[in-house]
Motif scaffolding. Structure first.
Motif, PDB file in Angstrom:
ATOM      1  N   THR A 212      38.509  33.682  41.450  1.00  0.00           N
ATOM      2  CA  THR A 212      37.920  33.373  40.154  1.00  0.00           C
ATOM      3  C   THR A 212      39.041  33.486  39.135  1.00  0.00           C
ATOM      4  O   THR A 212      39.417  34.576  38.741  1.00  0.00           O
TER       5      THR A 212
ATOM      6  N   LEU B  58      41.776  36.400  39.330  1.00  0.00           N
ATOM      7  CA  LEU B  58      41.189  37.608  39.908  1.00  0.00           C
ATOM      8  C   LEU B  58      40.790  37.350  41.351  1.00  0.00           C
ATOM      9  O   LEU B  58      40.481  36.225  41.723  1.00  0.00           O
TER      10      LEU B  58
ATOM     11  N   ALA C  44      38.268  36.992  44.340  1.00  0.00           N
ATOM     12  CA  ALA C  44      36.880  36.527  44.299  1.00  0.00           C
ATOM     13  C   ALA C  44      35.912  37.692  44.417  1.00  0.00           C
ATOM     14  O   ALA C  44      34.858  37.708  43.773  1.00  0.00           O
ATOM     15  N   ARG C  45      36.238  38.661  45.263  1.00  0.00           N
ATOM     16  CA  ARG C  45      35.399  39.862  45.402  1.00  0.00           C
ATOM     17  C   ARG C  45      36.270  41.102  45.338  1.00  0.00           C
ATOM     18  O   ARG C  45      37.288  41.193  46.015  1.00  0.00           O
TER      19      ARG C  45
ATOM     20  N   PHE D 113      35.363  44.084  36.001  1.00  0.00           N
ATOM     21  CA  PHE D 113      35.594  42.951  36.896  1.00  0.00           C
ATOM     22  C   PHE D 113      34.427  41.967  36.866  1.00  0.00           C
ATOM     23  O   PHE D 113      34.630  40.748  36.924  1.00  0.00           O
TER      24      PHE D 113
ATOM     25  N   ALA E 108      34.666  38.213  38.581  1.00  0.00           N
ATOM     26  CA  ALA E 108      34.706  38.542  40.005  1.00  0.00           C
ATOM     27  C   ALA E 108      33.354  39.030  40.499  1.00  0.00           C
ATOM     28  O   ALA E 108      32.567  39.593  39.735  1.00  0.00           O
TER      29      ALA E 108
ATOM     30  N   TRP F 236      46.186  40.549  37.420  1.00  0.00           N
ATOM     31  CA  TRP F 236      44.778  40.984  37.426  1.00  0.00           C
ATOM     32  C   TRP F 236      44.443  41.703  36.127  1.00  0.00           C
ATOM     33  O   TRP F 236      43.394  41.469  35.534  1.00  0.00           O
TER      34      TRP F 236
END
Length: 282
Positions: free
Chosen positions: A2, A5, A7-8, A25, A30, A171
């Protein structure tokens, strides 16, 4: 991904700091998995994240509904729920043995993830020594309260991959925060400076130099600190400050020896805002 960042993102530990990290987040795009030790603790962690989002909604700082964010939040007591996370942040209390055990659990459950610890003072190299892949490990020191704080301290261990440090810097930027990067050393930069000021403020209070409020006002108006050192200690938690100061005293020197007033308040269970009393009444 995303944006830039992962994705998870996984967060192990759903207390105040872990919930705040999850919030940060989520609102940045995310998906987030929060792990706690039991079903009851997991439910409480979910409630903390939702409460944090609700506060942000009330302040008008959310772009979407709370339901949209919660739809991307998974909370579990099973560490294997972290298996698809690209980044996992450990956010359990500031205890080296506890953190080492949790990091070992995470490394077994999330083999492909970059791994970070949210510590304010513990050695990154000391924690990395028990990991199978220390090159993918670093410190991401978030500040309380996480959603409102602008700073993240990236702590680089001796074996941390330089590419991971660069990714971590991106990030932090994607979270809308500013990163500072420090090498692994006792207290890093932020805790060492913050604790030094706070301990001197406690000694001044202990010696009757001035009241807690006046000592704090000296820093907020005289030096433009947004919050004074004693009130900050109440927000952080007197038990947390005691643990950090004790660690620094052991590794840096006697100038970080905790004052008796701090030891006495912690022994009395007066830990600051979370218990309703510390240097101030809450």
């Amino acid at each position: 991904m995303t944006g830039i960042l992962p994705a998870r993102v996984g967060v192990y530990g759903g207390g105040r700091m872990g919930a705040g990290i999850a919030h940060a987040f989520l609102v940045s795009g995310a998906d987030v998995t929060v792990i706690e030790v039991s079903p009851g603790a997991a439910a409480a962690a979910r409630d903390r994240v939702v409460k944090s989002l609700t506060v942000a909604q009330d302040r008008g700082t959310l772009d979407h509904s709370i339901e949209d964010y919660v739809a991307r939040l998974e909370v579990s007591h099973d560490a294997h729920a972290l298996s698809s996370a690209e980044l996992v942040i450990e956010a359990v209390p500031e205890d080296a043995d506890l953190k080492a055990r949790i990091l070992d659990t995470i490394e077994g459950a999330a083999r492909v993830a970059a791994l970070a610890t949210n510590t304010s003072s513990l050695s990154i190299d000391g924690l990395a020594a028990r990991l199978h892949r220390p090159e993918r490990f670093l410190g991401l020191h978030f500040f309380n309260p996480v959603p409102a704080s602008d700073l993240v301290e990236i702590v680089v261990g001796a074996k941390t991959d330089a590419a991971l440090v660069a990714r971590a810097q991106r990030w932090v930027t994607a979270l809308g925060k500013t990163a500072i990067t420090v090498t692994d050393s006792p207290g890093f930069a932020s805790s060492r400076l913050g604790v030094a000021i706070a301990l001197e403020a406690m000694r001044m209070l202990e010696e009757g130099v001035a009241s807690a409020a006046d000592i704090d006002t000296a820093m907020t108006l005289g030096y433009r600190h947004p919050v004074g050192p004693l009130r900050t200690t109440d927000i952080v938690g007197l038990d947390v400050r005691l643990a950090v100061a004790s660690h620094l005293a052991e590794h840096v020197g006697a100038r970080f020896e905790p004052p008796q007033i701090l030891r006495d308040l912690v022994a009395a269970g007066k830990l600051g805002r979370k218990t309703g009393e510390g240097f101030y009444q809450w």
